[in-house]
Design a protein around this motif. Structure first.
Motif, mmCIF file in Angstrom:
data_model
loop_
_atom_site.group_PDB
_atom_site.id
_atom_site.type_symbol
_atom_site.label_atom_id
_atom_site.label_comp_id
_atom_site.label_asym_id
_atom_site.label_seq_id
_atom_site.Cartn_x
_atom_site.Cartn_y
_atom_site.Cartn_z
ATOM 1 N N LEU A 24 0.854 -1.198 0.000
ATOM 2 C CA LEU A 24 0.000 0.000 0.000
ATOM 3 C C LEU A 24 0.884 1.241 0.000
ATOM 4 N N THR A 25 0.805 2.040 -1.085
ATOM 5 C CA THR A 25 1.515 3.327 -1.177
ATOM 6 C C THR A 25 0.535 4.356 -1.751
ATOM 7 N N SER A 26 1.022 5.572 -1.965
ATOM 8 C CA SER A 26 0.152 6.632 -2.509
ATOM 9 C C SER A 26 -0.464 6.238 -3.837
ATOM 10 N N LEU A 72 10.829 9.922 -21.762
ATOM 11 C CA LEU A 72 11.612 11.160 -21.735
ATOM 12 C C LEU A 72 12.826 11.045 -22.662
ATOM 13 N N ALA A 73 13.445 9.865 -22.661
ATOM 14 C CA ALA A 73 14.601 9.658 -23.534
ATOM 15 C C ALA A 73 14.146 9.602 -24.994
ATOM 16 N N ASP A 74 13.052 8.881 -25.234
ATOM 17 C CA ASP A 74 12.519 8.723 -26.585
ATOM 18 C C ASP A 74 12.144 10.076 -27.191
ATOM 19 N N ASP A 75 11.631 10.975 -26.365
ATOM 20 C CA ASP A 75 11.220 12.304 -26.834
ATOM 21 C C ASP A 75 12.383 13.303 -26.842
ATOM 22 N N GLY A 76 13.579 12.838 -26.522
ATOM 23 C CA GLY A 76 14.763 13.714 -26.560
ATOM 24 C C GLY A 76 14.808 14.728 -25.438
ATOM 25 N N LEU A 77 14.062 14.500 -24.349
ATOM 26 C CA LEU A 77 13.964 15.506 -23.291
ATOM 27 C C LEU A 77 15.112 15.439 -22.291
ATOM 28 N N VAL A 78 15.845 14.321 -22.286
ATOM 29 C CA VAL A 78 16.939 14.154 -21.328
ATOM 30 C C VAL A 78 18.034 15.190 -21.583
ATOM 31 N N ALA A 79 18.161 15.613 -22.847
ATOM 32 C CA ALA A 79 19.241 16.541 -23.206
ATOM 33 C C ALA A 79 18.747 17.982 -23.358
ATOM 34 N N ARG A 80 17.525 18.270 -22.894
ATOM 35 C CA ARG A 80 16.995 19.634 -23.106
ATOM 36 C C ARG A 80 16.776 20.359 -21.790
ATOM 37 N N GLY A 81 17.819 20.483 -21.032
ATOM 38 C CA GLY A 81 17.737 21.180 -19.745
ATOM 39 C C GLY A 81 17.379 20.225 -18.627
ATOM 40 N N PRO A 82 17.280 20.774 -17.409
ATOM 41 C CA PRO A 82 17.036 19.905 -16.262
ATOM 42 C C PRO A 82 15.672 19.218 -16.317
ATOM 43 N N ILE A 83 15.621 18.038 -15.711
ATOM 44 C CA ILE A 83 14.338 17.352 -15.497
ATOM 45 C C ILE A 83 14.002 17.536 -14.026
ATOM 46 N N VAL A 84 12.913 18.259 -13.791
ATOM 47 C CA VAL A 84 12.519 18.616 -12.423
ATOM 48 C C VAL A 84 11.409 17.659 -11.991
ATOM 49 N N ILE A 85 11.644 16.907 -10.920
ATOM 50 C CA ILE A 85 10.689 15.872 -10.500
ATOM 51 C C ILE A 85 10.112 16.236 -9.138
ATOM 52 N N SER A 86 8.783 16.406 -9.086
ATOM 53 C CA SER A 86 8.138 16.743 -7.803
ATOM 54 C C SER A 86 7.841 15.484 -7.003
ATOM 55 N N SER A 87 7.543 15.677 -5.723
ATOM 56 C CA SER A 87 7.342 14.541 -4.802
ATOM 57 C C SER A 87 8.508 13.575 -4.970
ATOM 58 N N ALA A 88 9.695 14.173 -4.957
ATOM 59 C CA ALA A 88 10.910 13.401 -5.272
ATOM 60 C C ALA A 88 11.165 12.291 -4.273
ATOM 61 N N SER A 89 10.510 12.341 -3.121
ATOM 62 C CA SER A 89 10.712 11.277 -2.125
ATOM 63 C C SER A 89 9.766 10.106 -2.344
ATOM 64 N N SER A 90 8.837 10.213 -3.334
ATOM 65 C CA SER A 90 7.913 9.094 -3.570
ATOM 66 C C SER A 90 8.642 7.942 -4.261
ATOM 67 N N LYS A 91 8.111 6.762 -4.107
ATOM 68 C CA LYS A 91 8.764 5.573 -4.674
ATOM 69 C C LYS A 91 8.817 5.668 -6.207
ATOM 70 N N ASP A 147 6.528 8.045 6.503
ATOM 71 C CA ASP A 147 7.940 8.390 6.324
ATOM 72 C C ASP A 147 8.382 7.835 4.970
ATOM 73 N N PRO A 148 8.988 8.683 4.102
ATOM 74 C CA PRO A 148 9.253 8.208 2.733
ATOM 75 C C PRO A 148 10.129 6.954 2.625
ATOM 76 N N LYS A 149 10.947 6.683 3.627
ATOM 77 C CA LYS A 149 11.796 5.484 3.471
ATOM 78 C C LYS A 149 11.073 4.213 3.923
ATOM 79 N N THR A 150 9.829 4.352 4.397
ATOM 80 C CA THR A 150 9.067 3.167 4.812
ATOM 81 C C THR A 150 7.921 2.908 3.832
ATOM 82 N N ALA A 151 7.374 1.687 3.881
ATOM 83 C CA ALA A 151 6.197 1.352 3.076
ATOM 84 C C ALA A 151 5.489 0.152 3.706
ATOM 85 N N HIS A 152 4.172 0.075 3.468
ATOM 86 C CA HIS A 152 3.351 -0.929 4.143
ATOM 87 C C HIS A 152 3.088 -2.163 3.287
#
Ligand SMILES: NC(=O)c1ccc[n+]([C@@H]2O[C@H](COP(=O)([O-])OP(=O)(O)OC[C@H]3O[C@@H](n4cnc5c(N)ncnc54)[C@H](OP(=O)(O)O)[C@@H]3O)[C@@H](O)[C@H]2O)c1
Length: 356
Positions: free
Chosen positions: A38-40, A162-181, A346-351
């Motif tokens: 069970l996670t988000s 992201l790689a297929d669309d060529g986005l890896v090389a077009r500036g930073p990739i900003v990921i929200s909820s970065a602590s989620s699994k 706590d992000p490092k735990t999971a049920h």
């Protein structure tokens, strides 16, 4: 038979229901649900229960629903050809003690549930895999499989797109909820690509943990978005927090190359943040659609092999930080469900849970 039910109109209401284990008709099999993660992600199934038919997999009466989970089950009885009692399976399961399925296309890999009420739902969720033949399976990583395998599959596909669309090389990739699994798995994959600039966006609470993982290039908190350098960037929105989305879009404006919405962790705020967003319209990332595309490109077996090959190093790596919390029975399931619903985990735990 025990079912954990959630009120479809009010996700904060839940209850337990006991009933007799059903008799089997010819062609059916009875699965004994051993345990599930069970996670988000499971909360998103409930949030989109109506809109994306997630309530349709395991129906319940009177405005109640069974939130879909991923886990392991054993075949307790079988009246279906090609399905042996005692077999162990991985698949999409209700938070229940048992599930009756109508196995079809049974072979050495498993079967699909051809129950009529599931026929119109996405095929990704219909397959039950025999552990004996499953390239992901190892008996000593069952907990990690229940918790992270479906998320990893999504993250593999995000990285691939992201790689297929060529986005890896077009500036930073900003990921929200970065602590989620899901975010962590995506970052694990992306970090192996040359030249990638990965920015973790997280809460104050998650920042130290996220830094300690070592897969993101930089970690910043939600109140520091304006400190990011302006220029082309890609936003991978795992969280669905309207205010964060608005802040990222306002900051990068038309230079934002792509905005991908993955989930609605912030389920009560998903629509918040104003209706007019600067920059490109967010695109919802629906993993089953990408599965269809890559299954056509690589074949179903080719996709599975690629994901399984990437899975094992990831699974091993998570052993260094993931803390699994085990719970059994209604009280434990209810308490874990509320903790995940309210974002108290706590992000490092999971049920990992069971109703047996
Ligand atoms: N589109 C798809 O096909 C697909 C497939 C798989 C998963 N997903 C989505 O990916 C998202 C992440 O799932 P997960 O299972 O990986 O999550 P998880 O590990 O349970 O995520 C926990 C993190 O999410 C944030 N969070 C959780 N609940 C919150 C709340 N109520 N309020 C505020 N923040 C909250 C926190 O991150 P921070 O502190 O870092 O903000 C928290 O550390 C879900 O929304 C899920 O539906 C989508």
């Amino acid at each position: 038979m025990t079912d954990f039910l959630v009120k479809r109109e009010d996700l904060r209401e839940c209850r337990i229901v006991e009933s007799d284990v059903p008799e089997l008709a010819p062609g059916q099999a009875l699965l004994r649900v051993d345990s599930f993660g069970l996670t988000s992600n499971n909360i998103t199934y409930a949030v989109f229960g109506e809109a994306m038919s997630y309530w349709g997999f395991f129906p319940a009466d009177g405005g109640w629903g069974r939130v879909p989970m991923w886990g392991f089950a054993d075949v307790e009885r079988s009246e279906a050809d090609g399905v042996e009692s005692g077999a162990r399976l991985y698949g999409y399961l209700p938070p229940s003690s048992h599930l009756v399925v109508v196995p079809a296309d049974a072979d050495e890999n498993g079967f699909v549930d051809a129950a009529p009420h599931r026929a119109a739902l996405p095929s990704t969720y219909q397959r039950y895999l025999l552990t004996d033949a499953d390239p992901f399976y190892r008996a000593d990583t069952e907990e990690t499989q229940m918790l992270l395998r479906p998320l990893f599959f999504t993250s593999f596909l995000i990285d691939d797109q992201l790689a297929d669309d060529g986005l890896v090389a077009r500036g930073p990739i900003v990921i929200s909820s970065a602590s989620s699994k899901t975010a962590i798995a995506a970052a694990f994959m992306l970090s192996q690509r040359e030249g990638v600039d990965l920015v973790a966006l997280t809460s104050q609470r998650g920042a130290e943990f996220v830094k300690s993982l070592g897969v993101y290039g930089r970690t910043i908190t939600y109140d520091e978005i304006e400190a990011l350098e302006r220029g082309p960037a890609t936003f991978v929105d795992i969280a669905g927090d309207g205010a964060v989305r608005l802040a990222v879009h306002s900051h990068f404006g038309d230079e934002l190359v792509h905005s991908m919405t993955v989930g609605a962790t912030h389920w009560e705020e998903f629509d918040a943040g104003g209706t007019v967003l600067p920059g490109p319209s967010p695109t919802f990332f629906f993993a089953p659609d990408r599965v269809v595309k890559r299954s056509e490109d690589w074949g179903v077996g080719g996709l599975q092999t690629r994901v399984a090959d990437a899975w094992h190093p990831f699974c091993e790596w998570t052993g260094g930080w993931l803390e699994v919390v085990r719970g059994t029975g209604f009280e434990a399931v209810q308490s874990a469900y509320f903790d995940v619903l309210e974002g108290r985990v706590d992000p490092k735990t999971a049920h990992v849970l069971s109703l047996q």
